[in-house]
Design an enzyme around this catalytic site. Structure first.
Site, PDB file in Angstrom:
ATOM      1  N   ASN A  58       0.863  -1.180   0.000  1.00  0.00           N
ATOM      2  CA  ASN A  58       0.000   0.000   0.000  1.00  0.00           C
ATOM      3  C   ASN A  58       0.899   1.229   0.000  1.00  0.00           C
ATOM      4  O   ASN A  58       1.489   1.580   1.023  1.00  0.00           O
ATOM      5  CB  ASN A  58      -0.914   0.001   1.231  1.00  0.00           C
ATOM      6  CG  ASN A  58      -1.795   1.240   1.301  1.00  0.00           C
ATOM      7  OD1 ASN A  58      -1.910   1.984   0.324  1.00  0.00           O
ATOM      8  ND2 ASN A  58      -2.411   1.465   2.448  1.00  0.00           N
ATOM      9  N   TRP A  59       1.017   1.869  -1.153  1.00  0.00           N
ATOM     10  CA  TRP A  59       1.895   3.035  -1.270  1.00  0.00           C
ATOM     11  C   TRP A  59       1.284   4.291  -0.673  1.00  0.00           C
ATOM     12  O   TRP A  59       1.965   5.302  -0.539  1.00  0.00           O
ATOM     13  CB  TRP A  59       2.235   3.271  -2.753  1.00  0.00           C
ATOM     14  CG  TRP A  59       3.224   2.291  -3.303  1.00  0.00           C
ATOM     15  CD1 TRP A  59       3.723   1.181  -2.681  1.00  0.00           C
ATOM     16  CD2 TRP A  59       3.836   2.331  -4.599  1.00  0.00           C
ATOM     17  NE1 TRP A  59       4.601   0.529  -3.506  1.00  0.00           N
ATOM     18  CE2 TRP A  59       4.693   1.212  -4.687  1.00  0.00           C
ATOM     19  CE3 TRP A  59       3.737   3.197  -5.678  1.00  0.00           C
ATOM     20  CZ2 TRP A  59       5.453   0.956  -5.835  1.00  0.00           C
ATOM     21  CZ3 TRP A  59       4.488   2.929  -6.813  1.00  0.00           C
ATOM     22  CH2 TRP A  59       5.337   1.817  -6.889  1.00  0.00           C
ATOM     23  N   LYS A  60      -0.005   4.247  -0.357  1.00  0.00           N
ATOM     24  CA  LYS A  60      -0.706   5.411   0.192  1.00  0.00           C
ATOM     25  C   LYS A  60      -0.513   6.620  -0.747  1.00  0.00           C
ATOM     26  O   LYS A  60      -0.553   6.449  -1.958  1.00  0.00           O
ATOM     27  CB  LYS A  60      -0.247   5.673   1.625  1.00  0.00           C
ATOM     28  CG  LYS A  60      -0.420   4.431   2.506  1.00  0.00           C
ATOM     29  CD  LYS A  60      -0.197   4.680   3.960  1.00  0.00           C
ATOM     30  CE  LYS A  60      -0.397   3.390   4.732  1.00  0.00           C
ATOM     31  NZ  LYS A  60      -0.299   3.584   6.194  1.00  0.00           N
ATOM     32  N   HIS A 106      -9.787   0.757   4.774  1.00  0.00           N
ATOM     33  CA  HIS A 106      -8.523   1.000   5.458  1.00  0.00           C
ATOM     34  C   HIS A 106      -8.753   1.958   6.621  1.00  0.00           C
ATOM     35  O   HIS A 106      -9.609   2.845   6.552  1.00  0.00           O
ATOM     36  CB  HIS A 106      -7.497   1.577   4.480  1.00  0.00           C
ATOM     37  CG  HIS A 106      -6.106   1.617   5.025  1.00  0.00           C
ATOM     38  ND1 HIS A 106      -5.680   2.610   5.884  1.00  0.00           N
ATOM     39  CD2 HIS A 106      -5.042   0.787   4.853  1.00  0.00           C
ATOM     40  CE1 HIS A 106      -4.421   2.388   6.214  1.00  0.00           C
ATOM     41  NE2 HIS A 106      -4.009   1.287   5.610  1.00  0.00           N
ATOM     42  N   GLU A 151      -5.253  -5.066  10.417  1.00  0.00           N
ATOM     43  CA  GLU A 151      -4.298  -3.989  10.644  1.00  0.00           C
ATOM     44  C   GLU A 151      -4.573  -3.355  12.000  1.00  0.00           C
ATOM     45  O   GLU A 151      -5.478  -2.534  12.137  1.00  0.00           O
ATOM     46  CB  GLU A 151      -4.377  -2.942   9.526  1.00  0.00           C
ATOM     47  CG  GLU A 151      -5.793  -2.536   9.109  1.00  0.00           C
ATOM     48  CD  GLU A 151      -5.805  -1.249   8.317  1.00  0.00           C
ATOM     49  OE1 GLU A 151      -4.792  -0.910   7.715  1.00  0.00           O
ATOM     50  OE2 GLU A 151      -6.847  -0.572   8.350  1.00  0.00           O
ATOM     51  N   GLY A 192       2.334   2.636  10.925  1.00  0.00           N
ATOM     52  CA  GLY A 192       3.193   3.799  10.805  1.00  0.00           C
ATOM     53  C   GLY A 192       3.883   4.214  12.086  1.00  0.00           C
ATOM     54  O   GLY A 192       4.525   5.261  12.148  1.00  0.00           O
ATOM     55  N   SER A 216       3.104  -2.061  10.399  1.00  0.00           N
ATOM     56  CA  SER A 216       4.557  -1.868  10.454  1.00  0.00           C
ATOM     57  C   SER A 216       5.316  -3.149  10.101  1.00  0.00           C
ATOM     58  O   SER A 216       6.295  -3.514  10.755  1.00  0.00           O
ATOM     59  CB  SER A 216       4.984  -1.349  11.836  1.00  0.00           C
ATOM     60  OG  SER A 216       4.465  -0.055  12.056  1.00  0.00           O
ATOM     61  N   GLY A 242       3.041  -1.263   4.347  1.00  0.00           N
ATOM     62  CA  GLY A 242       2.944   0.176   4.123  1.00  0.00           C
ATOM     63  C   GLY A 242       4.278   0.782   3.754  1.00  0.00           C
ATOM     64  O   GLY A 242       4.777   0.626   2.646  1.00  0.00           O
TER      65      GLY A 242
END
Length: 249
Positions: free
Chosen positions: A10-12, A90, A161, A167, A206, A227
């Site tokens: 997931n590159w966000k 998400h 998640e 993060g 993470s 992520g």
């Protein structure tokens, strides 16, 4: 039951055409039995070259099929851009766009109807975990979709998640993650026992090259939703290789 692993990136709101090239070059050099999925910003989807090795996904999908919904992307638009998957629900969508369980359920139905595979994200906040409400929260999130639509289960992927680990550099221990994954599978079995054994449940929180190998040894962890580490081509490749070396019989 043997389930084919899925390692999803997931590159966000990150990424460039140069990153696409770098990731593709690194992944082309590795050998893994896991299915690979990249969910970049939608504007980058058309820049990925056709590949039998890497599937593409959206980071979200509209509940609407088409119409006057400025800024939203329908399932058909994502498919035309090359996506076969879409993240749905998400935690960042739930938090920043105030998405409800009901809306997320609509999105799953829309995605499956259009031929996209939804990756339904579920998970608890730090406060909910401290209050020992993890299972209650996740059961509610799953019930919103599958209690009334159990037929969608076999066409879905689930991603656990823990929001407190996204993060932050913190990650659930392999044992903590397995406990929750096993609970998720138990809940799914109450909707469709056969399908529940086929559904892949990914861990996202993470995930990195250091902790992924231990996570992948757990029986109900069928891959990862990665992520920040997915923006580092070499590290993402190592995560994919870690599944290979830790693959469950």
């Amino acid at each position: 039951m043997s389930r084919k692993a899925l390692i999803a990136a997931n590159w966000k709101m990150n990424g460039t055409k140069a990153l696409i090239e770098a990731v593709n070059n690194v992944l082309a050099e590795i050998d893994t039995e896991a299915e690979l999925l990249i969910c970049p910003p939608a504007t980058l989807l058309p820049f990925f070259p056709p590949s039998n090795k890497v599937a593409l996904g959206g980071q979200d999908v509209s509940a609407a099929v088409s119409g006057a919904y400025t800024g939203q992307l329908s399932a058909s638009l994502l498919k035309e851009a090359g996506a076969t998957y879409s993240l749905i629900g998400h935690s960042e969508r739930r938090q920043y766009q105030f998405e409800t369980d009901a809306l997320i359920a609509e999105k799953v139905v829309t995605a499956v109807t259009a031929g996209l595979t939804p990756v339904l994200c579920v998970g608890e906040t730090l406060q909910e975990r401290q209050q020992e409400k993890t299972q209650q929260v996740i059961a509610k999130q799953l019930a919103a979709v599958y209690a009334s639509h159990p037929e969608l289960l076999v066409k879905s992927v689930i991603a656990y998640e823990p929001i407190w680990a996204i993060g932050t550099g913190e990650s659930a221990t392999p044992e903590q993650a397995q406990e929750t994954h096993a609970f998720i599978r138990d809940v799914l079995q109450s909707y469709d026992n056969v399908a529940a054994q086929q559904v892949r449940i990914l861990y996202g929180g993470s995930v990195n090259a250091e902790n992924s190998a231990a996570l992948f040894t757990q029986p109900d962890i069928d891959g990862a939703l990665v992520g920040g580490a997915s923006l580092k081509p070499d590290e993402f490749a190592q995560i994919c290789l870690n599944y290979q070396t830790s693959a469950k019989e």
